[in-house]
Design an enzyme around this catalytic site. Structure first.
Site, short mmCIF file in Angstrom:
data_model
loop_
_atom_site.label_atom_id
_atom_site.label_comp_id
_atom_site.label_asym_id
_atom_site.label_seq_id
_atom_site.Cartn_x
_atom_site.Cartn_y
_atom_site.Cartn_z
CG HIS A 126 -0.88 -0.11 2.54
ND1 HIS A 126 0.24 0.58 3.09
CD2 HIS A 126 -1.39 -0.99 3.22
CE1 HIS A 126 0.32 0.18 4.56
NE2 HIS A 126 -0.73 -0.87 4.69
CG HIS A 158 -3.38 -5.71 12.55
ND1 HIS A 158 -4.22 -4.62 12.51
CD2 HIS A 158 -2.26 -5.24 11.77
CE1 HIS A 158 -3.99 -3.60 11.78
NE2 HIS A 158 -2.79 -4.21 11.12
CD GLU A 169 -3.17 -3.23 6.91
OE1 GLU A 169 -2.52 -2.74 8.06
OE2 GLU A 169 -2.91 -2.51 5.80
CG ASP A 195 -0.92 -7.35 6.50
OD1 ASP A 195 -1.89 -6.84 6.83
OD2 ASP A 195 0.19 -6.87 6.75
CG HIS A 235 -0.69 0.35 11.59
ND1 HIS A 235 -0.89 0.79 10.46
CD2 HIS A 235 -0.91 -0.90 11.48
CE1 HIS A 235 -1.25 -0.30 9.53
NE2 HIS A 235 -1.03 -1.50 10.35
CG ASP A 250 1.34 -4.81 11.41
OD1 ASP A 250 1.49 -5.60 10.63
OD2 ASP A 250 0.20 -3.97 10.96
CE1 TYR A 287 5.89 -3.43 8.62
CE2 TYR A 287 5.45 -2.41 10.93
CZ TYR A 287 5.04 -3.11 9.80
OH TYR A 287 3.72 -3.65 9.89
CG HIS A 332 4.80 -7.67 8.66
ND1 HIS A 332 4.45 -8.42 7.57
CD2 HIS A 332 3.83 -6.94 9.03
CE1 HIS A 332 3.06 -7.93 7.37
NE2 HIS A 332 2.76 -7.06 8.30
FE1 FEO Z 1 -1.22 -3.54 9.64
FE2 FEO Z 1 0.59 -6.12 8.50
O1 FEO Z 1 -0.69 -5.21 8.56
#
Ligand code: FEO
Length: 397
Positions: free
Chosen positions: A28, A82, A84, A86, A148, A167, A195, A228
């Site tokens: 993104h 989370h 999101e 991913d 976040h 994250d 990051y 990640h």
């Molecule tokens: Fe906020 Fe790795 O997604």
């Protein structure tokens, strides 16, 4: 389909069962030049528990890694730290395939999952500070709202000293070496800073409070396993200290010069400013937007003291590359920078004032009127640019 994917043990009862996205180069708007991982974890206890899932297109990898340890149908609980996509993209399908007893998320997580996938009866909210017994072990939950996303929370597995931090403390780095200390430190530090700069920077104000809340839990953290990249173990205080430092953004003597150019006039100005900065004893970093991504600019200004932006005027406006990068940076809300605008023009010359408007909107302290050059810089113009660089260096000393 045959596969070589397997789970990797990271502590006595916990396996990494995530996916490695070697080819990811864009996330993104964030250029991910070293790919990424989507980390998920399997806790083996009376209640077999999956912590987070992966991006939809990597579901096969997640399922294959789980299957190398247990029958996925034996999963009792799924934790969604989370929402999101991913981390949640494959969740509805994993729920259909494994039929867990419960899926736990924060209150905001339940809302966010519902908004993404429609409401699912199996999803239940856990209170901030609540605990969940898995049999011999307990999971504890702490909300980290706006770090976040509003739904974000972290989970701590007592007994294994494991913090699943979603994250937070992560990095986009594709690697099969699961721990930070098995990877190159310079790469890890750079990707962690990148990051932070591109994902967490706008929330810097609340990060010190979140770190205090984490410390107040009294959790004895041995491993930070984010969603990640590799995990932190011997170096936990290093990444906590870096997050504290990045949240404060103490100015350094680095001055970042970001520009684009039409016929090299603005480029000549950028180089003359850089010469002045270097001659004044500060550190210039010159970033031409023809070859540098907006997210690398964000990374450079994380540990800087000045931002100088240059653009020629094109059709009464700034270059589109500057509009792109400055709009992105404005959203990231960097702090404690001084700055100035510069650039060439042919007949109208609006760009430099527009650049300055962006800097003001970012609360950057303007230390000079915009430097404007008609068509091609003269040697006097370049001396002016060099003098701007010298004055920036002096202010950063
Ligand atoms: Fe906020 Fe790795 O997604």
């Amino acid at each position: 389909m045959p596969s070589s994917f397997k789970a990797y043990p990271i502590s006595k009862h916990v396996y990494w069962v995530g996916a490695i996205d070697w080819g990811l180069r864009e996330f993104h708007g964030y250029s991910t030049s070293r790919g990424s991982t989507y980390n998920a974890y399997l806790v083996i206890d009376d209640k077999v528990t999956l912590i987070d899932t992966v991006k939809k297109s990597f579901e096969h990898e997640l399922m294959a890694r789980i299957s190398s340890v247990i029958d996925p149908g034996k999963i009792d609980y799924i934790i969604s730290n989370h929402s999101e996509m991913d981390h949640s993209g494959s969740l509805p399908s994993v729920i259909r395939k494994t039929r867990p007893e419960k899926v736990f998320a924060s209150k905001m997580g339940v809302k966010a999952l519902g908004a993404h996938f429609g409401s699912m009866d199996v999803v239940e909210a856990v209170e901030n500070g609540a605990s969940l017994s898995l049999g011999s072990k307990k999971l504890h939950f702490l909300e980290t709202r706006m770090l976040h996303w509003p739904d974000s929370m972290v989970s701590y597995l007592e007994g294994e000293r494991l913090l699943f931090s979603q994250d937070a403390f992560g990095m986009h780095l594709a690697t099969p070496r699961l721990f930070v200390d098995d990877n190159n430190w310079d790469v890890v530090r750079f990707e962690s800073a990148k990051y932070y700069a591109n994902i967490l920077l706008p929330y810097s104000q609340i990060i010190p409070k979140a770190l205090e809340k984490l410390q107040a839990t009294g959790w004895d953290i041995g491993i930070i396993a984010s969603d990640h990249g590799p995990f932190w173990r011997d170096d936990i205080s290093t990444i906590i200290d870096l997050y504290t430092q990045w949240s404060i953004q103490e100015p350094t003597n680095k001055a970042v010069i970001v520009y684009d150019t039409m016929w090299r006039s603005t480029e000549l100005m950028a180089h003359a400013i850089a010469d002045g900065i270097a001659d004044g004893g500060a550190v210039p970093v010159v970033l031409p937007l023809s070859s540098v991504s907006r997210s690398d600019v964000a990374t450079e200004i994380l540990e800087a003291g000045a931002l100088l932006v240059g653009s020629p005027t094109i059709n009464n406006n700034i270059f589109p590359s500057l509009a792109d990068t400055l709009t992105y940076l404005r959203g990231l809300k960097p702090k404690n920078l001084i700055g100035a605008a510069f650039g060439s023009y042919g007949w109208s010359g609006e760009a430099q004032n527009q650049l300055e408007d962006y800097l003001r909107e970012m609360n950057i302290e303007i230390v000079s009127d915009p430097l404007k050059v008609n068509y091609v810089p003269t040697s006097e113009n370049l001396t002016e640019c060099r003098n701007l660089g010298l004055s920036i260096a002096e202010k950063l000393s």
